[in-house]
Structures are given as C-alpha cells and as structure tokens.
Design a protein around this motif. Sequence first.
Motif, PDB file in Angstrom:
ATOM      1  N   MET A  80       0.825  -1.206   0.000  1.00  0.00           N
ATOM      2  CA  MET A  80       0.000   0.000   0.000  1.00  0.00           C
ATOM      3  C   MET A  80       0.861   1.258   0.000  1.00  0.00           C
ATOM      4  SD  MET A  80      -3.032  -0.893   2.731  1.00  0.00           S
ATOM      5  CE  MET A  80      -3.572   0.821   2.675  1.00  0.00           C
ATOM      6  N   TYR A  81       1.923   1.257   0.810  1.00  0.00           N
ATOM      7  CA  TYR A  81       2.764   2.446   0.928  1.00  0.00           C
ATOM      8  C   TYR A  81       3.474   2.772  -0.382  1.00  0.00           C
ATOM      9  CZ  TYR A  81       2.137   1.729   5.982  1.00  0.00           C
ATOM     10  OH  TYR A  81       1.617   1.559   7.236  1.00  0.00           O
ATOM     11  N   ILE A  82       4.008   1.741  -1.036  1.00  0.00           N
ATOM     12  CA  ILE A  82       4.673   1.964  -2.323  1.00  0.00           C
ATOM     13  C   ILE A  82       3.652   2.429  -3.361  1.00  0.00           C
ATOM     14  CG2 ILE A  82       5.944   0.872  -4.210  1.00  0.00           C
ATOM     15  CD1 ILE A  82       7.611   1.389  -1.689  1.00  0.00           C
ATOM     16  N   ALA A  83       2.435   1.898  -3.282  1.00  0.00           N
ATOM     17  CA  ALA A  83       1.377   2.345  -4.190  1.00  0.00           C
ATOM     18  C   ALA A  83       1.061   3.821  -3.977  1.00  0.00           C
ATOM     19  CB  ALA A  83       0.118   1.499  -3.994  1.00  0.00           C
ATOM     20  N   VAL A  84       1.110   4.280  -2.729  1.00  0.00           N
ATOM     21  CA  VAL A  84       0.878   5.715  -2.451  1.00  0.00           C
ATOM     22  C   VAL A  84       1.930   6.558  -3.167  1.00  0.00           C
ATOM     23  CG1 VAL A  84       0.981   7.484  -0.648  1.00  0.00           C
ATOM     24  CG2 VAL A  84      -0.310   5.378  -0.262  1.00  0.00           C
ATOM     25  N   GLY A  85       3.180   6.119  -3.109  1.00  0.00           N
ATOM     26  CA  GLY A  85       4.224   6.832  -3.838  1.00  0.00           C
ATOM     27  C   GLY A  85       3.961   6.839  -5.326  1.00  0.00           C
ATOM     28  N   ALA A  86       3.485   5.710  -5.853  1.00  0.00           N
ATOM     29  CA  ALA A  86       3.194   5.605  -7.285  1.00  0.00           C
ATOM     30  C   ALA A  86       2.020   6.501  -7.676  1.00  0.00           C
ATOM     31  CB  ALA A  86       2.898   4.147  -7.647  1.00  0.00           C
ATOM     32  N   ILE A  87       1.014   6.555  -6.832  1.00  0.00           N
ATOM     33  CA  ILE A  87      -0.132   7.437  -7.088  1.00  0.00           C
ATOM     34  C   ILE A  87       0.330   8.893  -7.161  1.00  0.00           C
ATOM     35  CG2 ILE A  87      -2.278   8.350  -6.089  1.00  0.00           C
ATOM     36  CD1 ILE A  87      -2.572   5.531  -4.735  1.00  0.00           C
ATOM     37  N   PHE A  88       1.149   9.270  -6.210  1.00  0.00           N
ATOM     38  CA  PHE A  88       1.666  10.638  -6.136  1.00  0.00           C
ATOM     39  C   PHE A  88       2.492  10.965  -7.377  1.00  0.00           C
ATOM     40  CE2 PHE A  88       3.578  13.672  -2.673  1.00  0.00           C
ATOM     41  CZ  PHE A  88       3.014  14.748  -3.332  1.00  0.00           C
ATOM     42  N   ALA A  89       3.360  10.030  -7.778  1.00  0.00           N
ATOM     43  CA  ALA A  89       4.218  10.254  -8.949  1.00  0.00           C
ATOM     44  C   ALA A  89       3.391  10.360 -10.224  1.00  0.00           C
ATOM     45  CB  ALA A  89       5.240   9.126  -9.064  1.00  0.00           C
ATOM     46  N   THR A  90       2.346   9.527 -10.336  1.00  0.00           N
ATOM     47  CA  THR A  90       1.472   9.573 -11.513  1.00  0.00           C
ATOM     48  C   THR A  90       0.768  10.917 -11.612  1.00  0.00           C
ATOM     49  OG1 THR A  90       1.089   7.183 -11.380  1.00  0.00           O
ATOM     50  CG2 THR A  90      -0.473   8.466 -12.679  1.00  0.00           C
ATOM     51  N   LEU A  91       0.245  11.372 -10.490  1.00  0.00           N
ATOM     52  CA  LEU A  91      -0.485  12.634 -10.478  1.00  0.00           C
ATOM     53  C   LEU A  91       0.426  13.809 -10.843  1.00  0.00           C
ATOM     54  CD1 LEU A  91      -3.262  13.924  -9.762  1.00  0.00           C
ATOM     55  CD2 LEU A  91      -2.303  14.370  -7.498  1.00  0.00           C
ATOM     56  N   VAL A  92       1.610  13.855 -10.229  1.00  0.00           N
ATOM     57  CA  VAL A  92       2.532  14.977 -10.452  1.00  0.00           C
ATOM     58  C   VAL A  92       3.020  15.031 -11.894  1.00  0.00           C
ATOM     59  CG1 VAL A  92       4.847  15.812  -9.872  1.00  0.00           C
ATOM     60  CG2 VAL A  92       3.257  15.210  -8.056  1.00  0.00           C
ATOM     61  N   SER A  93       3.208  13.864 -12.510  1.00  0.00           N
ATOM     62  CA  SER A  93       3.722  13.837 -13.879  1.00  0.00           C
ATOM     63  C   SER A  93       2.635  14.015 -14.938  1.00  0.00           C
ATOM     64  CB  SER A  93       4.460  12.523 -14.141  1.00  0.00           C
ATOM     65  OG  SER A  93       3.600  11.402 -13.993  1.00  0.00           O
ATOM     66  N   THR A  94       1.363  13.987 -14.540  1.00  0.00           N
ATOM     67  CA  THR A  94       0.262  14.143 -15.495  1.00  0.00           C
ATOM     68  C   THR A  94       0.270  15.544 -16.100  1.00  0.00           C
ATOM     69  OG1 THR A  94      -1.154  12.530 -14.371  1.00  0.00           O
ATOM     70  CG2 THR A  94      -2.248  14.173 -15.762  1.00  0.00           C
ATOM     71  N   GLY A  95       0.276  15.595 -17.403  1.00  0.00           N
ATOM     72  CA  GLY A  95       0.228  16.875 -18.104  1.00  0.00           C
ATOM     73  C   GLY A  95       1.521  17.657 -18.107  1.00  0.00           C
ATOM     74  N   ALA A  96       2.596  17.065 -17.567  1.00  0.00           N
ATOM     75  CA  ALA A  96       3.858  17.811 -17.476  1.00  0.00           C
ATOM     76  C   ALA A  96       4.619  17.856 -18.790  1.00  0.00           C
ATOM     77  CB  ALA A  96       4.745  17.193 -16.399  1.00  0.00           C
ATOM     78  N   ALA A  97       4.359  16.889 -19.676  1.00  0.00           N
ATOM     79  CA  ALA A  97       5.066  16.857 -20.959  1.00  0.00           C
ATOM     80  C   ALA A  97       4.761  18.124 -21.759  1.00  0.00           C
ATOM     81  CB  ALA A  97       4.651  15.624 -21.759  1.00  0.00           C
ATOM     82  N   GLY A  98       5.808  18.762 -22.228  1.00  0.00           N
ATOM     83  CA  GLY A  98       5.656  19.990 -22.992  1.00  0.00           C
ATOM     84  C   GLY A  98       5.616  21.239 -22.128  1.00  0.00           C
ATOM     85  N   VAL A  99       5.429  21.053 -20.820  1.00  0.00           N
ATOM     86  CA  VAL A  99       5.434  22.177 -19.893  1.00  0.00           C
ATOM     87  C   VAL A  99       6.799  22.300 -19.227  1.00  0.00           C
ATOM     88  CG1 VAL A  99       4.384  23.178 -17.827  1.00  0.00           C
ATOM     89  CG2 VAL A  99       2.967  21.923 -19.475  1.00  0.00           C
ATOM     90  N   PHE A 100       7.316  21.151 -18.741  1.00  0.00           N
ATOM     91  CA  PHE A 100       8.640  21.098 -18.134  1.00  0.00           C
ATOM     92  C   PHE A 100       9.563  20.258 -19.005  1.00  0.00           C
ATOM     93  CE2 PHE A 100       5.741  21.445 -14.438  1.00  0.00           C
ATOM     94  CZ  PHE A 100       6.194  22.654 -13.940  1.00  0.00           C
ATOM     95  N   PRO A 101      10.865  20.491 -18.940  1.00  0.00           N
ATOM     96  CA  PRO A 101      11.804  19.598 -19.636  1.00  0.00           C
ATOM     97  C   PRO A 101      11.645  18.169 -19.126  1.00  0.00           C
ATOM     98  CG  PRO A 101      12.905  21.599 -18.899  1.00  0.00           C
ATOM     99  CD  PRO A 101      11.549  21.615 -18.265  1.00  0.00           C
ATOM    100  N   PHE A 102      11.994  17.212 -19.962  1.00  0.00           N
ATOM    101  CA  PHE A 102      11.835  15.795 -19.635  1.00  0.00           C
ATOM    102  C   PHE A 102      12.465  15.454 -18.289  1.00  0.00           C
ATOM    103  CE2 PHE A 102      13.752  11.510 -19.766  1.00  0.00           C
ATOM    104  CZ  PHE A 102      12.607  10.740 -19.876  1.00  0.00           C
ATOM    105  N   GLY A 103      13.703  15.871 -18.094  1.00  0.00           N
ATOM    106  CA  GLY A 103      14.409  15.527 -16.865  1.00  0.00           C
ATOM    107  C   GLY A 103      13.778  16.119 -15.629  1.00  0.00           C
ATOM    108  N   VAL A 104      13.250  17.340 -15.742  1.00  0.00           N
ATOM    109  CA  VAL A 104      12.611  17.989 -14.594  1.00  0.00           C
ATOM    110  C   VAL A 104      11.349  17.231 -14.195  1.00  0.00           C
ATOM    111  CG1 VAL A 104      11.469  20.087 -13.785  1.00  0.00           C
ATOM    112  CG2 VAL A 104      13.583  20.240 -15.132  1.00  0.00           C
ATOM    113  N   THR A 105      10.573  16.823 -15.190  1.00  0.00           N
ATOM    114  CA  THR A 105       9.358  16.054 -14.917  1.00  0.00           C
ATOM    115  C   THR A 105       9.685  14.753 -14.205  1.00  0.00           C
ATOM    116  OG1 THR A 105       8.274  16.964 -16.876  1.00  0.00           O
ATOM    117  CG2 THR A 105       7.354  14.934 -15.966  1.00  0.00           C
ATOM    118  N   LYS A 106      10.712  14.059 -14.694  1.00  0.00           N
ATOM    119  CA  LYS A 106      11.113  12.793 -14.075  1.00  0.00           C
ATOM    120  C   LYS A 106      11.621  13.017 -12.654  1.00  0.00           C
ATOM    121  CE  LYS A 106      11.377   9.317 -16.179  1.00  0.00           C
ATOM    122  NZ  LYS A 106      10.388   8.213 -16.301  1.00  0.00           N
ATOM    123  N   LEU A 107      12.352  14.104 -12.448  1.00  0.00           N
ATOM    124  CA  LEU A 107      12.859  14.410 -11.114  1.00  0.00           C
ATOM    125  C   LEU A 107      11.718  14.674 -10.141  1.00  0.00           C
ATOM    126  CD1 LEU A 107      15.104  15.056  -9.087  1.00  0.00           C
ATOM    127  CD2 LEU A 107      15.138  17.395 -10.000  1.00  0.00           C
TER     128      LEU A 107
END
Length: 279
Positions: A40-67
């Motif tokens: 469950m805890y690792i899934a929480v991290g994955a949920i958070f990462a999915t949400l933060v990276s949504t729509g970031a392509a084209g707004v932030f550089p690739f590396g910044v989004t991944k970071l």
Amino acid sequence: MTAAPSLAPGEMAEKAAQIGIRKTNWSVGQLFVLSFLAGMYIAVGAIFATLVSTGAAGVFPFGVTKLLAGLVFTVGLILVVVGGAELFTGNILMVMAYANRQISLGGLLRNWAWVYFGNLVGSVSTALLVFLSGHYLFNNGNVGLNMLSIAEAKTGLPFLQATALGVLCNILVCLAVWLTYSAQTVGGKILAIIPPIAAFVAAGFEHSVANMYFIPMGLMVKYGADGHFWELIQKSAADFPHLTVTGFILHNLIPVTIGNILGGMLIGLAYWWVYLHHK
C-alpha cells in the motif's frame, strides 16, 4: 540532548545481519500484514508520482518532470522504513545474514515469498480502491491517460531490458535501505532515502513492487473504464496493445523481479564480503 552518532559502515553491516535474523522470526500472519502495508505504501508513492507527472510533458523539460515524479515517489519507502513494514526489494539485503550463516536458506526464502505475496496483494488492492474512486477521471481523464501510458510502456519492454532496469533499480533501493542503517533519527532516515529513490525513479528504472500498482492500475482503466472516459482522452483500448495480463507477468513482473534480486544481492554481498566475511 545530543543526537546519537551515525553508524560507520562496519557497524551498519552488523546491524543489517541482525535485522535479517529478526525478519526470519516473524510469523506468517505478521509477515503478511506488514508486507500488505508495504504494498500500500509503495502504491501511495506511485499514485503521487502519476499525479505529479500528469500533463507535465511539454510544460517542463523531460528531466525535470522525471525528477519531480522521483522526489514525490520517495514517500513510499519513507512510509515503509519509518512506519515499519516489509518490502520485498529491501529484504534482498537479508542475504547478508544468510551469507554470514546466521539464517537458513529456508528462512530467507520463506520471508521473500510471503513478503512478495503480501506486497502484491497490498499493491493491487490499492489499485482497485483507486479505480473505484474514479481517480483516473481527474483532470478530464488525463490522470487515467497517464496511468495507461505508464503501464503500456512498462509492459512493452523486452525481457533483457526489463531485467537490466530491475538490477539498476534495486541497487539504488538497497543503497537507500543500507544508508538508513547508519541513521539514528527519523529525519536522518528520511534524508538517507530521498536521493537514491528519487534517482531510480527519475532514471526510469524498474521496481517490481511499484509495478504491482502501476500495471494493474493501467489494466483496470483499460478494461474497466466506460465510454465517457475514452471520449475524454480521445483514445481507445486498442491504443495500448502491450497492456495485458500476460504482458504484466511475462514481460515485466518476472524479469524485473529477477533483476531486483540480482541488484539487491550485489549490494548486500559486496558489503558482507568487505565487513563480515572474515568474521
């Protein structure tokens, strides 16, 4: 009061071996509950990462989004370590106690098997709860599109590449866990976790337990979302051909798990040889 001094690497190795002994003494019920929580805890991290990276392509550089995704994902291992839970990838470091002849092979494999199973149930259960919540519809379905895209990319990896990415991932995960053995405070443990975990996520390495959330989440959206969702994202299930149960198990979970075991053993056995084998 002054903070307790951090442990030196030789002391960390001794501590790692003792932790390995303690982990083999958990009952099956304790192992399952603690590993379910870790999933469950690792899934929480994955949920958070999915949400933060949504729509970031084209707004932030690739590396910044991944970071950014990597930094927020670290909450998963922080919850595991500070909260006290059993995570398969971190438990690969138990090879130090086995190599030191302090636990049996049966005890080692028993822990790994139950923890892996509990992590899987915890991760998939969390994915089901997230699906039922309609979280994938957030941001006009773009969160769901990101879930699908992440899972499609992971299930489309060739076997050898997935294995290699798994090795690289668990080198960093086990280094994060190893560093927490030095820390004597909650803040120290958190600071030890963030850089290695953010690095593995940002680099695109593959973590078997995280993928127990990412890919089932994508599968649930692909096969369970209604027509309104597909209209929102202007795509169809056919646009994600690799995202199948077979793709999940054969093309990702098996090779990534093999890689995670190899990567973790590399770290564990290296430190065992340097600090413990002569004893």
